[in-house]
Design a protein around this motif. Structure first.
Motif, PDB file in Angstrom:
ATOM      1  N   LEU A   1      45.372  32.322  31.421  1.00 58.21           N
ATOM      2  CA  LEU A   1      44.375  33.277  31.898  1.00 58.21           C
ATOM      3  C   LEU A   1      42.999  32.638  31.815  1.00 58.21           C
ATOM      4  CD1 LEU A   1      45.633  36.521  30.138  1.00 58.21           C
ATOM      5  CD2 LEU A   1      45.947  35.862  32.518  1.00 58.21           C
ATOM      6  N   GLN A   2      42.219  32.821  32.860  1.00 60.76           N
ATOM      7  CA  GLN A   2      40.873  32.277  32.904  1.00 60.76           C
ATOM      8  C   GLN A   2      39.880  33.336  32.443  1.00 60.76           C
ATOM      9  OE1 GLN A   2      39.874  30.621  36.708  1.00 60.76           O
ATOM     10  NE2 GLN A   2      37.755  30.290  36.164  1.00 60.76           N
ATOM     11  N   SER A   3      38.977  32.962  31.555  1.00 57.20           N
ATOM     12  CA  SER A   3      37.902  33.851  31.115  1.00 57.20           C
ATOM     13  C   SER A   3      36.660  33.546  31.928  1.00 57.20           C
ATOM     14  CB  SER A   3      37.597  33.647  29.630  1.00 57.20           C
ATOM     15  OG  SER A   3      38.681  34.047  28.859  1.00 57.20           O
ATOM     16  N   LEU A   4      35.925  34.581  32.260  1.00 63.59           N
ATOM     17  CA  LEU A   4      34.713  34.418  33.056  1.00 63.59           C
ATOM     18  C   LEU A   4      33.474  34.576  32.180  1.00 63.59           C
ATOM     19  CD1 LEU A   4      35.744  36.503  36.170  1.00 63.59           C
ATOM     20  CD2 LEU A   4      35.561  34.028  36.027  1.00 63.59           C
ATOM     21  N   PRO A   5      32.491  33.675  32.347  1.00 67.61           N
ATOM     22  CA  PRO A   5      31.241  33.804  31.593  1.00 67.61           C
ATOM     23  C   PRO A   5      30.338  34.832  32.265  1.00 67.61           C
ATOM     24  CG  PRO A   5      31.125  31.906  33.024  1.00 67.61           C
ATOM     25  CD  PRO A   5      32.512  32.491  33.199  1.00 67.61           C
ATOM     26  N   GLY A   6      29.328  35.219  31.574  1.00 65.22           N
ATOM     27  CA  GLY A   6      28.324  36.098  32.167  1.00 65.22           C
ATOM     28  C   GLY A   6      28.337  37.483  31.559  1.00 65.22           C
ATOM     29  N   PRO A   7      27.237  38.174  31.745  1.00 70.31           N
ATOM     30  CA  PRO A   7      27.100  39.501  31.136  1.00 70.31           C
ATOM     31  C   PRO A   7      27.891  40.590  31.867  1.00 70.31           C
ATOM     32  CG  PRO A   7      25.143  38.971  32.378  1.00 70.31           C
ATOM     33  CD  PRO A   7      26.024  37.748  32.417  1.00 70.31           C
ATOM     34  N   LYS A   8      28.155  40.412  33.178  1.00 71.15           N
ATOM     35  CA  LYS A   8      28.870  41.437  33.945  1.00 71.15           C
ATOM     36  C   LYS A   8      30.119  40.836  34.572  1.00 71.15           C
ATOM     37  CE  LYS A   8      24.784  44.129  35.111  1.00 71.15           C
ATOM     38  NZ  LYS A   8      23.969  44.665  36.205  1.00 71.15           N
ATOM     39  N   VAL A   9      31.262  41.435  34.246  1.00 75.46           N
ATOM     40  CA  VAL A   9      32.544  40.937  34.720  1.00 75.46           C
ATOM     41  C   VAL A   9      33.425  42.126  35.087  1.00 75.46           C
ATOM     42  CG1 VAL A   9      34.633  39.680  34.038  1.00 75.46           C
ATOM     43  CG2 VAL A   9      32.406  38.880  33.267  1.00 75.46           C
ATOM     44  N   PHE A  10      34.166  42.002  36.179  1.00 71.08           N
ATOM     45  CA  PHE A  10      35.170  43.004  36.524  1.00 71.08           C
ATOM     46  C   PHE A  10      36.470  42.635  35.831  1.00 71.08           C
ATOM     47  CE2 PHE A  10      32.320  43.360  40.187  1.00 71.08           C
ATOM     48  CZ  PHE A  10      32.079  44.724  40.158  1.00 71.08           C
ATOM     49  N   LYS A  11      37.132  43.650  35.257  1.00 73.05           N
ATOM     50  CA  LYS A  11      38.388  43.438  34.544  1.00 73.05           C
ATOM     51  C   LYS A  11      39.438  44.416  35.070  1.00 73.05           C
ATOM     52  CE  LYS A  11      36.226  41.986  30.224  1.00 73.05           C
ATOM     53  NZ  LYS A  11      36.932  40.827  29.746  1.00 73.05           N
ATOM     54  N   CYS A  12      40.699  44.026  34.937  1.00 72.24           N
ATOM     55  CA  CYS A  12      41.805  44.915  35.277  1.00 72.24           C
ATOM     56  C   CYS A  12      41.711  46.163  34.406  1.00 72.24           C
ATOM     57  CB  CYS A  12      43.139  44.191  35.055  1.00 72.24           C
ATOM     58  SG  CYS A  12      44.584  45.260  35.237  1.00 72.24           S
ATOM     59  N   ARG A  13      41.821  47.317  35.007  1.00 73.88           N
ATOM     60  CA  ARG A  13      41.700  48.564  34.260  1.00 73.88           C
ATOM     61  C   ARG A  13      42.857  48.756  33.267  1.00 73.88           C
ATOM     62  NH1 ARG A  13      38.394  52.726  34.646  1.00 73.88           N
ATOM     63  NH2 ARG A  13      37.545  52.131  36.651  1.00 73.88           N
ATOM     64  N   CYS A  14      44.012  48.211  33.575  1.00 76.00           N
ATOM     65  CA  CYS A  14      45.187  48.409  32.706  1.00 76.00           C
ATOM     66  C   CYS A  14      45.199  47.499  31.484  1.00 76.00           C
ATOM     67  CB  CYS A  14      46.467  48.190  33.502  1.00 76.00           C
ATOM     68  SG  CYS A  14      46.751  49.461  34.729  1.00 76.00           S
ATOM     69  N   CYS A  15      44.993  46.191  31.702  1.00 76.77           N
ATOM     70  CA  CYS A  15      45.166  45.242  30.594  1.00 76.77           C
ATOM     71  C   CYS A  15      43.877  44.536  30.178  1.00 76.77           C
ATOM     72  CB  CYS A  15      46.242  44.213  30.948  1.00 76.77           C
ATOM     73  SG  CYS A  15      45.778  43.119  32.303  1.00 76.77           S
ATOM     74  N   LYS A  16      42.777  44.813  30.852  1.00 78.17           N
ATOM     75  CA  LYS A  16      41.444  44.289  30.507  1.00 78.17           C
ATOM     76  C   LYS A  16      41.304  42.778  30.680  1.00 78.17           C
ATOM     77  CE  LYS A  16      40.498  48.466  28.855  1.00 78.17           C
ATOM     78  NZ  LYS A  16      41.655  49.221  29.250  1.00 78.17           N
ATOM     79  N   VAL A  17      42.106  42.167  31.536  1.00 80.86           N
ATOM     80  CA  VAL A  17      41.995  40.743  31.833  1.00 80.86           C
ATOM     81  C   VAL A  17      40.906  40.547  32.888  1.00 80.86           C
ATOM     82  CG1 VAL A  17      43.212  38.816  32.939  1.00 80.86           C
ATOM     83  CG2 VAL A  17      44.334  40.153  31.186  1.00 80.86           C
ATOM     84  N   ASP A  18      40.087  39.503  32.752  1.00 84.85           N
ATOM     85  CA  ASP A  18      39.020  39.216  33.721  1.00 84.85           C
ATOM     86  C   ASP A  18      39.597  39.065  35.118  1.00 84.85           C
ATOM     87  OD1 ASP A  18      37.426  39.167  31.504  1.00 84.85           O
ATOM     88  OD2 ASP A  18      36.859  37.057  31.674  1.00 84.85           O
ATOM     89  N   SER A  19      38.883  39.660  36.105  1.00 80.86           N
ATOM     90  CA  SER A  19      39.330  39.583  37.499  1.00 80.86           C
ATOM     91  C   SER A  19      38.308  38.930  38.417  1.00 80.86           C
ATOM     92  CB  SER A  19      39.645  40.982  38.033  1.00 80.86           C
ATOM     93  OG  SER A  19      40.709  41.546  37.337  1.00 80.86           O
ATOM     94  N   ALA A  20      37.016  39.227  38.226  1.00 81.17           N
ATOM     95  CA  ALA A  20      35.996  38.672  39.121  1.00 81.17           C
ATOM     96  C   ALA A  20      34.623  38.733  38.454  1.00 81.17           C
ATOM     97  CB  ALA A  20      35.954  39.441  40.432  1.00 81.17           C
ATOM     98  N   PRO A  21      33.772  37.730  38.752  1.00 80.13           N
ATOM     99  CA  PRO A  21      32.389  37.802  38.264  1.00 80.13           C
ATOM    100  C   PRO A  21      31.586  38.789  39.113  1.00 80.13           C
ATOM    101  CG  PRO A  21      32.716  35.789  39.521  1.00 80.13           C
ATOM    102  CD  PRO A  21      34.046  36.476  39.446  1.00 80.13           C
ATOM    103  N   HIS A  22      30.667  39.484  38.488  1.00 83.19           N
ATOM    104  CA  HIS A  22      29.850  40.469  39.201  1.00 83.19           C
ATOM    105  C   HIS A  22      29.010  39.823  40.297  1.00 83.19           C
ATOM    106  CE1 HIS A  22      26.518  43.363  39.808  1.00 83.19           C
ATOM    107  NE2 HIS A  22      27.480  44.241  39.664  1.00 83.19           N
TER     108      HIS A  22
END
Length: 110
Positions: free
Chosen positions: A6-27
């Motif tokens: 799983l890739q983690s995204l840097p930055g203050p605002k990140v979109f995450k999967c609502r179910c499992c909270k895994v990073d999905s996209a940078p804001h």
């Protein structure tokens, strides 16, 4: 079964999967906030991570015919949106290679 990378995204605002909270996209990858999905409002995004794609299929969407792939969270397999593979109308070509994330399926952190 192997390990899940799983890739983690840097930055203050990140979109995450609502179910499992895994990073999905940078804001900052948002192209447009004025999109509609199956479940309501959606975002057009340049780049997403931690997804798997379904098979290509032609769909008639609000803006005409497109070839799209559904995208799923790679961790929990929750449907997150779709990827535009091909737009048949010249005015819609800017969508090709971009993703739609449904607001109902992701949460914004930060």
């Amino acid at each position: 079964m192997g390990l899940l990378f799983l890739q983690s995204l840097p930055g203050p605002k990140v979109f995450k999967c609502r179910c499992c909270k895994v990073d999905s996209a940078p804001h900052d990858a948002i192209v447009s906030k004025n999109f509609s999905g199956r479940y309501g409002p959606a975002y057009l995004i340049n780049r997403v991570v931690n997804i798997t794609m379904g098979p290509s299929e032609d769909r008639h969407l609000m803006t005409g015919w497109h070839t799209v792939n559904d995208i799923f969270c790679s961790c929990c397999q929750q449907l997150l949106g779709w990827k535009y593979e091909k737009a048949y109308d010249d005015s819609q070509k800017y969508k090709e290679g971009r993703f739609v994330l449904e607001k109902a399926r992701v949460m914004k952190i930060g």
